[in-house]
Design a protein around this motif. Sequence first.
Motif, PDB file in Angstrom:
ATOM      1  N   ASP A  19      36.848  38.500  42.958  1.00 56.80           N
ATOM      2  CA  ASP A  19      35.582  39.216  43.100  1.00 56.80           C
ATOM      3  C   ASP A  19      34.465  38.515  42.348  1.00 56.80           C
TER       4      ASP A  19
ATOM      5  N   ARG B 161      42.417  45.397  40.263  1.00 54.21           N
ATOM      6  CA  ARG B 161      42.715  44.243  41.121  1.00 54.21           C
ATOM      7  C   ARG B 161      41.954  43.006  40.638  1.00 54.21           C
ATOM      8  N   ARG B 162      40.657  43.164  40.327  1.00 60.70           N
ATOM      9  CA  ARG B 162      39.858  42.027  39.881  1.00 60.70           C
ATOM     10  C   ARG B 162      40.394  41.466  38.565  1.00 60.70           C
TER      11      ARG B 162
ATOM     12  N   ARG C 174      43.320  48.289  43.663  1.00 59.56           N
ATOM     13  CA  ARG C 174      41.937  48.359  44.112  1.00 59.56           C
ATOM     14  C   ARG C 174      41.004  48.219  42.909  1.00 59.56           C
ATOM     15  N   GLY C 175      39.771  47.839  43.191  1.00 58.36           N
ATOM     16  CA  GLY C 175      38.700  47.878  42.216  1.00 58.36           C
ATOM     17  C   GLY C 175      38.922  47.002  41.001  1.00 58.36           C
ATOM     18  N   GLU C 176      38.621  47.591  39.826  1.00 54.78           N
ATOM     19  CA  GLU C 176      38.628  46.852  38.576  1.00 54.78           C
ATOM     20  C   GLU C 176      40.011  46.304  38.239  1.00 54.78           C
TER      21      GLU C 176
END
Length: 252
Positions: free
Chosen positions: A128, A45-46, A41-43
């Motif tokens: 993202d 994943r990006r 999730r979040g940072e």
Amino acid sequence: MAAALNLCWRLLGTALGFTLFGVGGLLLTLFWFPLLALCLRGERRRTLAQLTIRHSFRLFLGVLRGWGVLDYRVSGMPADLRGALVVANHPSLLDYVMLAAEMPVCDCIVKQSLWRNPFVGGVVRAADYIPNVEAERLLPLCMARIQAGGLLLIFPEGTRTTPGEPIKLQRGAAQLAVRSQVPLQPVRIHCNTRFLTKQDKWFKIPENKPTFTIEFLPQVAPDEVVATGQSSALAARQLTRFLTRTLQTGPQ
């Protein structure tokens, strides 16, 4: 005869390259990026998604280079490139691919329609990237990414350069730099021949193999270019003129 065979081979290689790019994007969308969405999730994943894009583009360009379709050279990229607004001219369809393959994790602004594209939509969503929304929402998103140490890539022309004509920059990149006071990383891209321009179809193959030169120029802070005490509108115009002179290449 040899020249004709080489031209035919590069035409075939270009067609196969487009196919490879589309199939690769579709496979990442269907398999790898959904797995990332389940596990991260979040940072994190990006970051992993953008690293995936970087290495996929490197592989793609390595294949094109190996087939003799094109060549490219990169010079001047700082070893610790981060936390900057990367601005580049835009002579070819492959500019983003080459820059994203060479830089560390990199954000960019994309058309909202690409989020629904079956071949690259999953890639855009997983990375993202920043959708091209209205300016009031776009500016804070861009500033947050750069101030967190990221790189935001912008082509201030807004579209690919018309060969043989001076570049014409929009003021969006300059306005972002003036308001956020983030460092600017200019990148000048030159190709020795017309290839994948907006005016040419993909099958219009040049007689000579295209060779791209990607030159990372010295970074500059907006206040090094813009006179103090100016309004943001005047400052953006002055910075745009500076970027126009900096990114302009010779006749092509």
